[in-house]
Design an enzyme around this catalytic site. Sequence first.
Site, PDB file in Angstrom:
ATOM      1  N   HIS A 131       0.777  -1.236   0.000  1.00 59.74           N
ATOM      2  CA  HIS A 131       0.000   0.000   0.000  1.00 59.74           C
ATOM      3  C   HIS A 131       0.814   1.295   0.000  1.00 59.74           C
ATOM      4  O   HIS A 131       0.222   2.374  -0.018  1.00 59.74           O
ATOM      5  CB  HIS A 131      -0.967   0.001   1.194  1.00 59.74           C
ATOM      6  CG  HIS A 131      -0.288  -0.104   2.536  1.00 59.74           C
ATOM      7  ND1 HIS A 131      -0.957   0.115   3.717  1.00 59.74           N
ATOM      8  CD2 HIS A 131       0.994  -0.408   2.885  1.00 59.74           C
ATOM      9  CE1 HIS A 131      -0.128  -0.054   4.733  1.00 59.74           C
ATOM     10  NE2 HIS A 131       1.058  -0.365   4.252  1.00 59.74           N
ATOM     11  N   HIS A 132       2.136   1.208   0.066  1.00 60.49           N
ATOM     12  CA  HIS A 132       2.937   2.439   0.110  1.00 60.49           C
ATOM     13  C   HIS A 132       3.374   2.941  -1.267  1.00 60.49           C
ATOM     14  O   HIS A 132       3.751   4.112  -1.396  1.00 60.49           O
ATOM     15  CB  HIS A 132       4.189   2.233   0.964  1.00 60.49           C
ATOM     16  CG  HIS A 132       3.918   2.004   2.409  1.00 60.49           C
ATOM     17  ND1 HIS A 132       3.128   2.846   3.156  1.00 60.49           N
ATOM     18  CD2 HIS A 132       4.327   1.012   3.250  1.00 60.49           C
ATOM     19  CE1 HIS A 132       3.067   2.379   4.404  1.00 60.49           C
ATOM     20  NE2 HIS A 132       3.775   1.268   4.481  1.00 60.49           N
ATOM     21  N   ALA A 133       3.375   2.093  -2.285  1.00 54.35           N
ATOM     22  CA  ALA A 133       3.844   2.523  -3.605  1.00 54.35           C
ATOM     23  C   ALA A 133       3.001   3.680  -4.115  1.00 54.35           C
ATOM     24  O   ALA A 133       1.780   3.670  -4.030  1.00 54.35           O
ATOM     25  CB  ALA A 133       3.798   1.357  -4.588  1.00 54.35           C
ATOM     26  N   HIS A 171       0.405   3.678   7.931  1.00 63.36           N
ATOM     27  CA  HIS A 171      -0.640   4.381   7.196  1.00 63.36           C
ATOM     28  C   HIS A 171      -0.695   3.905   5.745  1.00 63.36           C
ATOM     29  O   HIS A 171       0.340   3.752   5.089  1.00 63.36           O
ATOM     30  CB  HIS A 171      -0.347   5.886   7.233  1.00 63.36           C
ATOM     31  CG  HIS A 171      -1.291   6.713   6.437  1.00 63.36           C
ATOM     32  ND1 HIS A 171      -0.884   7.712   5.579  1.00 63.36           N
ATOM     33  CD2 HIS A 171      -2.652   6.685   6.347  1.00 63.36           C
ATOM     34  CE1 HIS A 171      -1.928   8.272   5.018  1.00 63.36           C
ATOM     35  NE2 HIS A 171      -3.016   7.669   5.461  1.00 63.36           N
ATOM     36  N   ASP A 173      -0.782   5.103   2.877  1.00 67.06           N
ATOM     37  CA  ASP A 173      -0.595   6.403   2.218  1.00 67.06           C
ATOM     38  C   ASP A 173      -0.726   6.340   0.708  1.00 67.06           C
ATOM     39  O   ASP A 173      -1.276   7.254   0.080  1.00 67.06           O
ATOM     40  CB  ASP A 173       0.750   7.026   2.607  1.00 67.06           C
ATOM     41  CG  ASP A 173       1.949   6.127   2.303  1.00 67.06           C
ATOM     42  OD1 ASP A 173       1.774   4.900   2.138  1.00 67.06           O
ATOM     43  OD2 ASP A 173       3.079   6.666   2.260  1.00 67.06           O
TER      44      ASP A 173
END
Length: 390
Positions: A131-133, A171, A173
């Site tokens: 989920h950070h990419a 998070h 993000d």
Amino acid sequence: MSGRAQLMWDEAVTGYDFGPGHPMDPVRLALTRRLVDAFGLDREVEVVAAKAAGESTLRLVHRQDYIGAVKAASADPAAADQAYGLGTMDDPAFAGMHEVSSLIAGQSVGAAEAVWRGEALHAVNFAGGLHHAMPGGASGFCIYNDASLAIARLLELGAERVAYVDVDVHHGDGVQAAFWEDPRVLTISLHEHPRTLFPQTGWPEETGAESAEGSAVNVALPAGTGDAGWLRAFHAVVPELIADFRPQVLVTQHGADTHFEDPLAHLAVSLDAQRAVQVACHDLAHEYADGRWVALGGGGYAVVDVVPRSWTHLVAIAAGRAVEPEATIPEGWRQEVFAKTRQLAPARMTDGRWPVAWSAWDEGYDPADRLDQAVLAARRAVFPLRGLLA
């Protein structure tokens, strides 16, 4: 619609390997897959290997220049361009990086397609949840954002309301950024407070762009939050928002790094509480999204003791054959763990805290309590924007 669940799996996803010593050891995926099999869950799900996400699919979220940079680093890791977050300590470049990252993304996109088209009611890709990419860069062990790609594909197929719930300790993000301006997507993230943990975002005041106010929700939990506080926060925020939004599909991310044994974060959540949230997400999908549920993995760096158990519970819940909390782990799997890792495997499927006790928000709150302050901040930031009472 088929009632059967799909498990998205291709053994090649274990090639997502940043090298020796990196926290994201792909053994966590292999061991999860073996534990799913050890409990006989293969007989309860349809195991599907989706094709890798092609360039046109990747471009639903990622910029063309970034995809090109990943391909270049994949072909020649020494030439990785750090301006794109590649070849860094968090995201070392490795040969074949584009191919395996595309394959993981393809499993999540395939899960979304199967659920939207009615080929499966639930679909799980525990190799996903990266989920950070960002659209233009790698971040936080994540090359392509499969969660965002799955949501973008649902929108492309005609979905008008997709809810994303992220309970990873970090998070979500990248997913928030991808849909910051899109009111069709509600993103909810429960995570350790950005003051104490990467990526230092996910403040309650982050509520979406002017065109999508109230579409981003952030519950920033104080370090040290345990089972009762974590479940209290989840139930004080998520069900009411999902009931109001009424998504056509629920996409959830189940990073296991909230656990008290995780070496990279500071929450104190047990496997029992993680299982309870998985059950709650399943139930929310049935109550508000006609059962359409795409469930993803995510972080988790206690790769033997925690991750395989947590995600095996997730697969079992999706399959409609939940593994009991007190279940004993098959001895064959424990022997395989020792053979692969030289670590002793856990003997039971949870930490012995079932059922987890927590208090509901409508029973009252303490404005001096740090956990309740976090919940209040999230509710006050978002609920009025959605016409709800904070």
